[in-house]
Design an enzyme around this catalytic site. Structure first.
Site, PDB file in Angstrom:
ATOM      1  N   CYS A  32       0.842  -1.200   0.000  1.00  0.00           N
ATOM      2  CA  CYS A  32       0.000   0.000   0.000  1.00  0.00           C
ATOM      3  C   CYS A  32       0.883   1.258   0.000  1.00  0.00           C
ATOM      4  O   CYS A  32       1.618   1.489  -0.947  1.00  0.00           O
ATOM      5  CB  CYS A  32      -0.997  -0.052   1.159  1.00  0.00           C
ATOM      6  SG  CYS A  32      -2.340   1.153   0.978  1.00  0.00           S
ATOM      7  N   HIS A  54      -3.761  -4.914  -0.128  1.00  0.00           N
ATOM      8  CA  HIS A  54      -3.297  -5.470   1.144  1.00  0.00           C
ATOM      9  C   HIS A  54      -3.379  -6.997   1.090  1.00  0.00           C
ATOM     10  O   HIS A  54      -4.454  -7.555   1.288  1.00  0.00           O
ATOM     11  CB  HIS A  54      -4.178  -4.969   2.296  1.00  0.00           C
ATOM     12  CG  HIS A  54      -3.962  -3.531   2.617  1.00  0.00           C
ATOM     13  ND1 HIS A  54      -3.010  -3.103   3.516  1.00  0.00           N
ATOM     14  CD2 HIS A  54      -4.565  -2.417   2.150  1.00  0.00           C
ATOM     15  CE1 HIS A  54      -3.043  -1.787   3.592  1.00  0.00           C
ATOM     16  NE2 HIS A  54      -3.969  -1.344   2.772  1.00  0.00           N
ATOM     17  N   GLU A  59      -2.459  -9.050   3.259  1.00  0.00           N
ATOM     18  CA  GLU A  59      -2.819  -9.546   4.601  1.00  0.00           C
ATOM     19  C   GLU A  59      -4.316  -9.453   4.865  1.00  0.00           C
ATOM     20  O   GLU A  59      -4.813 -10.044   5.811  1.00  0.00           O
ATOM     21  CB  GLU A  59      -2.014  -8.804   5.680  1.00  0.00           C
ATOM     22  CG  GLU A  59      -2.471  -7.401   6.015  1.00  0.00           C
ATOM     23  CD  GLU A  59      -2.062  -6.320   5.029  1.00  0.00           C
ATOM     24  OE1 GLU A  59      -2.336  -5.137   5.324  1.00  0.00           O
ATOM     25  OE2 GLU A  59      -1.485  -6.624   3.959  1.00  0.00           O
TER      26      GLU A  59
END
Length: 193
Positions: free
Chosen positions: A77, A175, A177
């Site tokens: 990001c 992202h 994650e």
């Protein structure tokens, strides 16, 4: 394997750490240049505003260290955006790893882009076992234009870069994650490079 998540006060580092644990690895958080230099893999997260994040990097001297790293480095990001030449956000000079500028969305789209979108034209070992048009999670108001380092694209009013790769450096606008199984596969691919 020694995985270091750079902790410079501008990241959602806990969720990255948990995602890495879910796929069977451990990581440490650090802003110590020696620990970062000796890592096998480095993750450079970023959440928040570009100029204040860059100020924190400069304060810790990491702006000098990061472009010199030789092991695989993944910017996520804002981390990816700071690896570019410069960003319109706060008129901030970047690390000049990727030769592209970051611009603000100006088309007729809701800003920030928040939520799930697809990635395509996947051209990197980062996307091994990831299908074209897979969904990933994004939260951003600024984007990287398409360039020679682009290895994945997304459409949001315009077509823009959602992943970059150059030598040992990788970056994702999304992202991993927070991108469910697809994100975990991408993190696994990075850790297995």
């Amino acid at each position: 394997m020694k995985i270091v998540i750079i902790d410079y006060g501008a990241g959602n580092i806990q969720s990255i750490q948990f995602a890495i644990e879910r796929i069977g690895y451990n990581s440490i958080l650090s802003n110590d240049p020696d620990i970062i230099k000796n890592a096998d893999k480095v993750i450079f997260p970023g959440v928040g505003e570009a100029s204040s994040a860059m100020a924190k990097l400069i304060e810790s001297g990491l702006h000098i260290l990061l472009p010199t790293l030789k092991q695989p480095v993944l910017g996520i990001c804002l981390g990816m955006q700071l690896m570019c030449n410069k960003t319109e956000e706060g008129d901030t000079e970047g690390l000049h790893i990727f030769d592209v500028d970051i611009k603000k969305f100006t088309t007729n789209v809701k800003v920030p882009q928040i939520g799930w979108n697809t990635i395509k034209n996947l051209e990197s070992p980062l996307f091994s076992n990831v299908k074209e048009e897979s969904y990933v999670y994004l939260v951003h108001s600024y984007y990287a234009s398409l360039c020679k380092d682009t290895v994945a694209k997304t459409n949001y009013g315009i077509e823009y870069t959602t992943a970059l790769s150059k030598n040992n450096f990788y970056g994702t606008q999304f992202h991993p994650e927070k991108s469910s199984d697809i994100g975990e596969q991408i993190l696994r691919n990075f850790l297995e490079l």
